[in-house]
Write an enzyme that holds these catalytic residues in place. Structure first.
Site, PDB file in Angstrom:
ATOM      1  N   SER A  11       4.338   7.901  15.045  1.00 18.63           N
ATOM      2  CA  SER A  11       2.995   8.281  15.496  1.00 18.63           C
ATOM      3  C   SER A  11       2.197   7.098  16.031  1.00 18.63           C
ATOM      4  O   SER A  11       1.677   7.135  17.154  1.00 18.63           O
ATOM      5  CB  SER A  11       2.222   8.940  14.345  1.00 18.63           C
ATOM      6  OG  SER A  11       2.871  10.106  13.921  1.00 18.63           O
ATOM      7  N   TRP A  12       2.100   6.025  15.262  1.00 19.78           N
ATOM      8  CA  TRP A  12       1.272   4.896  15.668  1.00 19.78           C
ATOM      9  C   TRP A  12       1.943   4.125  16.801  1.00 19.78           C
ATOM     10  O   TRP A  12       1.287   3.688  17.745  1.00 19.78           O
ATOM     11  CB  TRP A  12       0.965   4.021  14.472  1.00 19.78           C
ATOM     12  CG  TRP A  12       0.067   2.837  14.687  1.00 19.78           C
ATOM     13  CD1 TRP A  12       0.127   1.663  14.004  1.00 19.78           C
ATOM     14  CD2 TRP A  12      -1.041   2.694  15.596  1.00 19.78           C
ATOM     15  NE1 TRP A  12      -0.857   0.797  14.446  1.00 19.78           N
ATOM     16  CE2 TRP A  12      -1.591   1.411  15.424  1.00 19.78           C
ATOM     17  CE3 TRP A  12      -1.608   3.534  16.555  1.00 19.78           C
ATOM     18  CZ2 TRP A  12      -2.680   0.932  16.158  1.00 19.78           C
ATOM     19  CZ3 TRP A  12      -2.689   3.063  17.300  1.00 19.78           C
ATOM     20  CH2 TRP A  12      -3.213   1.784  17.101  1.00 19.78           C
ATOM     21  N   ARG A  33      16.782   7.945  17.713  1.00 16.73           N
ATOM     22  CA  ARG A  33      17.410   9.239  17.984  1.00 16.73           C
ATOM     23  C   ARG A  33      17.291   9.604  19.468  1.00 16.73           C
ATOM     24  O   ARG A  33      16.208   9.557  20.037  1.00 16.73           O
ATOM     25  CB  ARG A  33      16.767  10.329  17.114  1.00 16.73           C
ATOM     26  CG  ARG A  33      17.048  10.141  15.616  1.00 16.73           C
ATOM     27  CD  ARG A  33      16.495  11.296  14.798  1.00 16.73           C
ATOM     28  NE  ARG A  33      15.038  11.280  14.738  1.00 16.73           N
ATOM     29  CZ  ARG A  33      14.269  12.317  15.036  1.00 16.73           C
ATOM     30  NH1 ARG A  33      14.811  13.456  15.452  1.00 16.73           N
ATOM     31  NH2 ARG A  33      12.953  12.235  14.934  1.00 16.73           N
ATOM     32  N   GLY A 135      -6.501  -2.172  11.937  1.00 19.66           N
ATOM     33  CA  GLY A 135      -7.871  -1.678  11.930  1.00 19.66           C
ATOM     34  C   GLY A 135      -7.903  -0.192  11.659  1.00 19.66           C
ATOM     35  O   GLY A 135      -6.875   0.402  11.329  1.00 19.66           O
ATOM     36  N   LYS A 190      -5.118  -1.678   1.635  1.00 24.58           N
ATOM     37  CA  LYS A 190      -5.954  -0.489   1.838  1.00 24.58           C
ATOM     38  C   LYS A 190      -5.150   0.793   1.652  1.00 24.58           C
ATOM     39  O   LYS A 190      -5.702   1.827   1.260  1.00 24.58           O
ATOM     40  CB  LYS A 190      -6.626  -0.523   3.210  1.00 24.58           C
ATOM     41  CG  LYS A 190      -5.668  -0.589   4.397  1.00 24.58           C
ATOM     42  CD  LYS A 190      -5.371   0.747   5.001  1.00 24.58           C
ATOM     43  CE  LYS A 190      -4.339   0.649   6.108  1.00 24.58           C
ATOM     44  NZ  LYS A 190      -4.069   1.947   6.760  1.00 24.58           N
ATOM     45  N   ASP A 243     -10.894  -0.411   8.147  1.00 21.82           N
ATOM     46  CA  ASP A 243      -9.635   0.299   7.927  1.00 21.82           C
ATOM     47  C   ASP A 243      -9.623   0.973   6.561  1.00 21.82           C
ATOM     48  O   ASP A 243      -9.057   2.060   6.383  1.00 21.82           O
ATOM     49  CB  ASP A 243      -8.470  -0.687   8.043  1.00 21.82           C
ATOM     50  CG  ASP A 243      -7.161   0.000   8.412  1.00 21.82           C
ATOM     51  OD1 ASP A 243      -7.163   1.215   8.660  1.00 21.82           O
ATOM     52  OD2 ASP A 243      -6.132  -0.692   8.454  1.00 21.82           O
ATOM     53  N   ARG A 254      -2.112   9.336   5.858  1.00 20.12           N
ATOM     54  CA  ARG A 254      -0.978   9.758   5.033  1.00 20.12           C
ATOM     55  C   ARG A 254      -1.145   9.312   3.579  1.00 20.12           C
ATOM     56  O   ARG A 254      -0.793  10.037   2.660  1.00 20.12           O
ATOM     57  CB  ARG A 254       0.321   9.181   5.612  1.00 20.12           C
ATOM     58  CG  ARG A 254       0.879   9.992   6.754  1.00 20.12           C
ATOM     59  CD  ARG A 254       2.119   9.338   7.322  1.00 20.12           C
ATOM     60  NE  ARG A 254       1.827   8.691   8.584  1.00 20.12           N
ATOM     61  CZ  ARG A 254       2.669   7.901   9.230  1.00 20.12           C
ATOM     62  NH1 ARG A 254       3.846   7.658   8.732  1.00 20.12           N
ATOM     63  NH2 ARG A 254       2.329   7.358  10.376  1.00 20.12           N
TER      64      ARG A 254
END
Length: 332
Positions: A11-12, A33, A135, A190, A243, A254
């Site tokens: 995702s990131w 993949r 961040g 964090k 963050d 998550r």
């Protein structure tokens, strides 16, 4: 046009690749993949950010050498605990003069090394070429082009400024610093505080409780960072409190969501199955605690999260244990 390799298609990594491309870079993504490679080359990463239409200047490959060929910037966005193995597999493909960017937020189990230290040790990259980006950057919000900012850290500010220039846009504002240690400690810790706040929410506690955990979590993070030589102002900036707020309060986080599930009574195994993606705080909490203990730093919130995640302590005992601690003057 800057040539960039993004080594990850999560995702990131995908959201950051999109930022780079929209800011004018030519981006090649590496995915393990082939089906993900095919999706990206068709214009979307349907496994991770299905609603994000990728710019035409992004392509993907399953060949690490092809992804890195000619790259001036190489972005690493794999799960932190897999970094060493991945670098051993394809680290030689990274061009010798490229800036190496870490999007990863964790401390390595067993060694308690920060991600920049792992990159330097395994790939032989000088610290002057290792840039850390950290961040309040929730990938789904970045993908929606919502305004955000981030810290870009390197001991060589010129390298930080090169990376900042490559990703700056009308919706993404990078701020540079040379405090790599503080930026990485904030990014890793964090996640653990986010787990604790999620647990509190899952148990039904309100904003007073969550604000208390966030504030004391920041104090713990600051203590550890200062013991390692970080600069105090980093903890009050985007990499620190910025963050921390996003990770602790957003349902898109998550770590927060994982903590909520634990607070509602799920086991670590059940929550892991439910999440399906890597939750960095679950892996890094133990290594962060080991790092703190090695430097004589007290981190009671991290300690309680480790008790739940690693030792199977009941979530319901976390609050009473923290509240029963000896009273001390509040200081960092």
């Amino acid at each position: 046009m800057t040539r960039v390799a993004v080594m990850s298609a999560g995702s990131w990594g995908t959201a950051f690749a999109s930022l780079l491309a929209e800011a004018g870079s030519q981006v090649t993504m590496w995915a393990r993949r082939q089906e993900v490679v095919d999706q990206i080359n068709a214009g979307r990463n349907r496994d991770y950010l299905p609603d994000l239409e990728l710019p035409d200047t992004i392509r993907a490959t399953a060949d690490p050498a092809e992804a890195c060929h000619g790259a001036e910037i190489v972005v690493l966005a794999v799960p932190s605990q897999t970094l060493r193995a991945n670098l051993a597999e394809w680290g030689d493909a990274m061009p010798a003069g490229a800036d190496i960017v870490s999007l990863m937020k964790g401390v390595e189990l067993g060694t308690t090394l920060r991600m920049s230290e792992v990159i330097g040790q395994v790939a032989g990259v000088e610290q002057e070429r290792i840039v850390v980006v950290s961040g309040p950057n929730l990938a789904k919000e970045i993908a929606l082009h919502q305004p955000a900012a981030s810290t870009v850290a390197c001991v060589d500010l010129a390298a930080a400024e090169r990376v900042a220039a490559a990703c700056a846009s009308r919706v993404f504002r990078p701020y540079t610093t040379h405090d790599v240690v503080g930026t990485e400690i904030c990014g890793a810790t964090k996640n653990v505080v986010g787990l604790a706040v999620g647990m509190a929410e899952g148990m039904g506690f309100g904003d007073n409780t969550k604000a208390t955990i966030i504030t004391r979590g920041l104090a713990e993070t600051t203590r550890l960072g200062l013991a390692l030589g970080a600069e105090p102002q980093t903890f009050l900036g985007l990499a620190g409190v910025g963050d921390l707020i996003a990770t602790c309060m957003s349902p898109l986080s998550r770590n927060h969501s994982f903590g909520v599930m634990l607070g509602r009574g799920l086991t670590v195994e059940q929550a892991t199955e439910e999440m399906k993606q890597t939750t960095e705080g679950v892996k890094s909490c133990e290594s962060i605690l080991s790092l703190a203990q090695h430097h004589g730093v007290d981190m009671p919130i991290v300690e309680q999260v480790v008790g739940v995640v690693r030792d199977g302590d009941p979530v319901t005992e976390v609050g009473p244990r923290l509240m029963a601690r000896d009273l001390k003057s509040e200081h960092h």
